[in-house]
Design an enzyme around this catalytic site. Structure first.
Site, PDB file in Angstrom:
ATOM      1  CB  SER A 216      -0.984   0.039   1.142  1.00 19.49           C
ATOM      2  OG  SER A 216      -1.820   0.909   0.969  1.00 19.49           O
ATOM      3  CG  ASP A 310      -7.076  -2.319  -3.350  1.00 22.58           C
ATOM      4  OD1 ASP A 310      -7.531  -1.222  -2.921  1.00 22.58           O
ATOM      5  OD2 ASP A 310      -5.875  -2.623  -3.231  1.00 22.58           O
ATOM      6  CG  HIS A 340      -6.012  -2.412   0.556  1.00 24.04           C
ATOM      7  ND1 HIS A 340      -5.144  -1.804  -0.693  1.00 24.04           N
ATOM      8  CD2 HIS A 340      -5.509  -1.700   1.596  1.00 24.04           C
ATOM      9  CE1 HIS A 340      -4.193  -1.122  -0.034  1.00 24.04           C
ATOM     10  NE2 HIS A 340      -4.333  -0.981   1.281  1.00 24.04           N
TER      11      HIS A 340
END
Length: 373
Positions: A216, A310, A340
């Protein structure tokens, strides 16, 4: 004269009001963890794709922990909420699986800077023989939008990599926003990489066999740090593993629409993170954040891993396209039925196990290959 002054004063009031309103649109948060959240973006009724059963089990467990929507909270409040990793641990506990860290890997926290947040957790295989051949080293950057989470939250992936690759993994903690705004996190990531090169040998690792990885916000840091190494004539990592990276500042990407209401990350949360880590909205166009606009030439082979459900899926897909255009060897894979944060859930989500296996295979091949020239 009085009337003219009065009209001028009225115009000044109107102008001040317009400037204040304009500033409100562009303003980012104050530098305190108690800074209030931004107004929510317009709601959308679009529902994300259906999660695979094992992924849905984690999402249900996370919901059962009673967390509040991150986008409605201050950073201080958000940092106290249950994480997706907590949801995965709840599923593991329900299945009778151990939730304590695997003792096959040892850890030690070591500072690389003067701020309490500037430290790294050094993961080493417990069975690594003293005085044995130097191990490869991976610098890993955790996620959390540069605002929440820490090396404790993101323990699963670096621990698994250390064991699977018989490698030293350096999991980097960095200063958080809004107390420290962009580019503080990128500065810390670069400093930790340079520090790792200087100290790897003392941990039994070979600084010539170095890779970067992250999830991320950390997936962004992994690529940005490789660019930093290239531009500053440091040892360039042999491979980049970038997992659902923040990489494209466009607000109209396909995944921004189809996964706007996804869990555990939604579109409103992306807006929330940006409000806190940016000093101004112009920061979003900086190539360290908007990686698709960066100079990507000369970067090492890269593996980009994405989740289907996501809002950051399109970031990874467009980054892969930009890297290929720049001549970089890239493998990008979007895993179906997962969300995610899935990458750290290999013990309970099959898609995560497959993604971990892909990352390990590509890193193993990179460490075995002759160094790039």
């Amino acid at each position: 004269m009085f009337n003219i002054s009065k009209r001028s004063s009225a115009r000044a009031v109107v102008l001040a009001s317009l400037l204040t309103a304009s500033a409100g649109v562009l303003a980012q948060s104050a530098r305190q963890p108690s800074a209030p959240p931004p107004p929510p973006p317009p709601a959308t009724a679009t529902q994300p794709p259906k999660a695979a059963p094992d992924m849905q089990m984690v999402l249900d467990a996370l919901a059962g922990l009673g967390g509040k929507p991150i986008e409605t909270l201050t950073p201080a409040e958000a940092r106290m909420q249950p994480s997706a990793a907590d949801g995965a641990k709840a599923v593991m506990a329900k299945k009778g699986m151990p939730t304590t860290p695997d003792a096959a890997v040892t850890t030690k926290d070591v500072p690389y800077g003067s701020d309490p947040k500037q430290f790294a957790r050094i993961y080493k295989p417990a069975a690594a023989p003293a005085g044995g051949a130097p191990m490869p080293v991976i610098v890993y950057y955790h996620g959390g939008g540069w605002v929440i989470a820490d090396v404790d939250t993101y323990d699963a992936a670096p621990r698994a990599m250390a064991q699977a690759l018989n490698a030293v993994v350096v999991s980097v903690e960095y200063r958080h926003a809004p107390e420290f705004k962009f580019p503080a996190q990128h500065d810390d990531a670069a400093a930790a990489y340079r520090w790792t090169l200087q100290n790897a040998a003392s941990w039994g690792a070979d600084p010539a066999k170095i890779a970067v990885a992250g999830e991320s916000a950390g997936g962004n840091l992994a690529v940005a740090t490789a660019i930093y190494a290239r531009d500053n004539r440091l040892t360039v990592p042999r491979h980049i593993v970038s997992v659902y990276p923040i990489a494209n500042s466009s607000k109209t990407l396909p995944s921004r629409r189809d996964s706007a209401n996804a869990k555990p990350l939604n579109g409103a949360m992306l807006n929330w993170f940006g409000h806190y880590y940016q000093t101004s909205s112009a920061d979003a166009q900086d190539p360290r954040l908007n990686l698709v606009a960066a100079n990507l030439r000369g970067l090492p082979p890269t593996t980009i891993i994405n989740a289907q459900i996501d809002p950051l899926r399109s970031d990874g897909e467009t980054l892969a396209t930009a890297m290929r255009t720049a001549g970089v060897k890239v493998e990008q894979k979007t895993f179906p039925g997962v969300t995610h944060e899935f990458f750290g859930m290999a013990k309970v989500v099959r898609g995560a196990k497959d993604a971990n296996d892909l990352a390990v295979a590509r890193l193993k091949a990179a460490f075995a290959a002759a160094p790039r020239r």
